[in-house]
Write an enzyme that holds these catalytic residues in place. Structure first.
Site, PDB file in Angstrom:
ATOM      1  N   LEU A 106     -17.455 -14.756  20.961  1.00  0.00           N
ATOM      2  CA  LEU A 106     -18.395 -14.405  19.907  1.00  0.00           C
ATOM      3  C   LEU A 106     -17.567 -13.969  18.713  1.00  0.00           C
ATOM      4  O   LEU A 106     -16.580 -13.246  18.876  1.00  0.00           O
ATOM      5  CB  LEU A 106     -19.315 -13.254  20.349  1.00  0.00           C
ATOM      6  CG  LEU A 106     -20.300 -13.561  21.480  1.00  0.00           C
ATOM      7  CD1 LEU A 106     -21.040 -12.291  21.893  1.00  0.00           C
ATOM      8  CD2 LEU A 106     -21.288 -14.641  21.085  1.00  0.00           C
ATOM      9  N   ASP A 107     -17.945 -14.399  17.509  1.00  0.00           N
ATOM     10  CA  ASP A 107     -17.128 -14.048  16.349  1.00  0.00           C
ATOM     11  C   ASP A 107     -17.263 -12.562  16.010  1.00  0.00           C
ATOM     12  O   ASP A 107     -18.076 -11.837  16.586  1.00  0.00           O
ATOM     13  CB  ASP A 107     -17.454 -14.951  15.156  1.00  0.00           C
ATOM     14  CG  ASP A 107     -18.846 -14.725  14.574  1.00  0.00           C
ATOM     15  OD1 ASP A 107     -19.293 -13.570  14.488  1.00  0.00           O
ATOM     16  OD2 ASP A 107     -19.499 -15.715  14.190  1.00  0.00           O
ATOM     17  N   PHE A 108     -16.457 -12.113  15.095  1.00  0.00           N
ATOM     18  CA  PHE A 108     -16.329 -10.692  14.761  1.00  0.00           C
ATOM     19  C   PHE A 108     -17.677 -10.057  14.414  1.00  0.00           C
ATOM     20  O   PHE A 108     -17.953  -8.911  14.777  1.00  0.00           O
ATOM     21  CB  PHE A 108     -15.357 -10.550  13.578  1.00  0.00           C
ATOM     22  CG  PHE A 108     -14.993  -9.132  13.235  1.00  0.00           C
ATOM     23  CD1 PHE A 108     -14.168  -8.385  14.059  1.00  0.00           C
ATOM     24  CD2 PHE A 108     -15.462  -8.546  12.068  1.00  0.00           C
ATOM     25  CE1 PHE A 108     -13.820  -7.071  13.740  1.00  0.00           C
ATOM     26  CE2 PHE A 108     -15.122  -7.243  11.730  1.00  0.00           C
ATOM     27  CZ  PHE A 108     -14.295  -6.502  12.575  1.00  0.00           C
ATOM     28  N   TYR A 109     -18.541 -10.796  13.727  1.00  0.00           N
ATOM     29  CA  TYR A 109     -19.800 -10.243  13.240  1.00  0.00           C
ATOM     30  C   TYR A 109     -20.981 -10.491  14.183  1.00  0.00           C
ATOM     31  O   TYR A 109     -22.088 -10.013  13.922  1.00  0.00           O
ATOM     32  CB  TYR A 109     -20.125 -10.820  11.856  1.00  0.00           C
ATOM     33  CG  TYR A 109     -19.069 -10.495  10.822  1.00  0.00           C
ATOM     34  CD1 TYR A 109     -18.977  -9.220  10.279  1.00  0.00           C
ATOM     35  CD2 TYR A 109     -18.146 -11.453  10.411  1.00  0.00           C
ATOM     36  CE1 TYR A 109     -18.003  -8.903   9.339  1.00  0.00           C
ATOM     37  CE2 TYR A 109     -17.170 -11.150   9.471  1.00  0.00           C
ATOM     38  CZ  TYR A 109     -17.102  -9.878   8.943  1.00  0.00           C
ATOM     39  OH  TYR A 109     -16.132  -9.573   8.022  1.00  0.00           O
ATOM     40  N   THR A 110     -20.778 -11.228  15.257  1.00  0.00           N
ATOM     41  CA  THR A 110     -21.844 -11.531  16.197  1.00  0.00           C
ATOM     42  C   THR A 110     -21.829 -10.535  17.349  1.00  0.00           C
ATOM     43  O   THR A 110     -20.772 -10.180  17.862  1.00  0.00           O
ATOM     44  CB  THR A 110     -21.697 -12.960  16.747  1.00  0.00           C
ATOM     45  OG1 THR A 110     -21.759 -13.886  15.663  1.00  0.00           O
ATOM     46  CG2 THR A 110     -22.809 -13.285  17.727  1.00  0.00           C
TER      47      THR A 110
END
Length: 263
Positions: A106-110
């Site tokens: 999952l990316d940093f903001y998810t």
């Protein structure tokens, strides 16, 4: 008791059995100082090296462990970060003679559901495109989305790395400038959900993964916490990728409250 090298290393979280076979053919694994061969069996007394580094198998005969981790926004799904930013592995329990593998990223903001396991074969199958494991997300969109745009997102949009689409796209309500949708796809391309919406000129203001295969994000696990999957969840997850499930943990374990470990 001796077991096949591929099985032992996969259970220890070093890779899938197929990956281990590839490493054996490439000469990256030695057993007792000699290049490993396909089909070799090993025991606790054998000295195994992977890429020249020793691999302990003394405790790999234990039951593989799989966790549901509720990733908050602001954490990386990587083991180390040169900038010192927090990672999901900072909050996971310490284990010996094995390692945690994140099932996808999952990316940093998810935020949302992230499965982590010590079972390399399970992780490999859950992430491999051939198994087409469903991933479901709750997406908050800033701005109004017309029916034509929603239809395009389900029919297919050309991205930089090829065609992509949502297999299902459901209106989840909302008010004011924000609106929620639930979307499902079976691929794991980098930032695919965000890129699909952005391709239509829309801004994703929040993104939460709420399901991976049969495992759903549950309310008992707050952001930054984890729990072991229960027996039913493990059975469903292993059955999805046609593997024999391990025995479930003796009791439910939820991460205690404590400060983040810094590396």
């Amino acid at each position: 008791m001796a077991e096949r090298l591929q099985k032992v290393l996969a259970r220890a979280g070093h890779g899938s059995r197929r990956q281990v076979e590839t490493w054996i053919r490439e000469g990256r694994i030695t057993v007792n100082g000699k290049p490993a061969e396909i089909g070799i069996s090993v025991s606790d007394t054998d000295k195994i090296r992977l890429n020249g580094k020793p691999v302990s198998i003394a405790a790999t005969s234990g039951v593989p462990r799989t966790l549901l981790y509720h990733k908050p926004a602001g954490e990386l799904t990587t083991r180390k970060d040169e900038a010192g930013r927090p990672t999901v592995f900072d909050n996971l329990p310490r284990i010996h003679n094995s390692r945690w593998i994140s099932v996808g990223r999952l990316d940093f903001y998810t935020s949302g559901l992230l499965l982590v396991t010590t079972d390399g074969e399970l992780a490999h199958r859950l992430m491999h495109p051939s198994w087409e494991v469903e991933r479901e997300y709750a997406v908050r969109i800033l701005g109004k989305v017309d029916d034509e745009t929603l239809q395009r997102l389900q029919q297919g949009v050309m991205l930089d790395d090829g065609m992509a689409s949502f297999e299902t796209l459901l209106d989840a309500g909302g008010a004011g400038a924000n609106h929620w949708y639930h979307v499902m796809l079976r691929e794991g391309k980098n930032r695919e959900v965000r890129r699909l919406w952005e391709s239509q000129g829309l801004k994703v203001s929040r993104l939460i993964r709420i399901r991976y295969g049969p495992i759903e994000l549950t309310r008992d696990v707050r952001a930054g916490r984890y729990r072991d999957l229960n027996g039913k969840e493990l059975a469903n997850l292993y059955a999805l990728v046609k593997l024999e499930p391990p025995k479930p943990p003796d009791k439910k374990r939820i991460m205690p409250k404590r400060g983040r470990r810094r590396r």
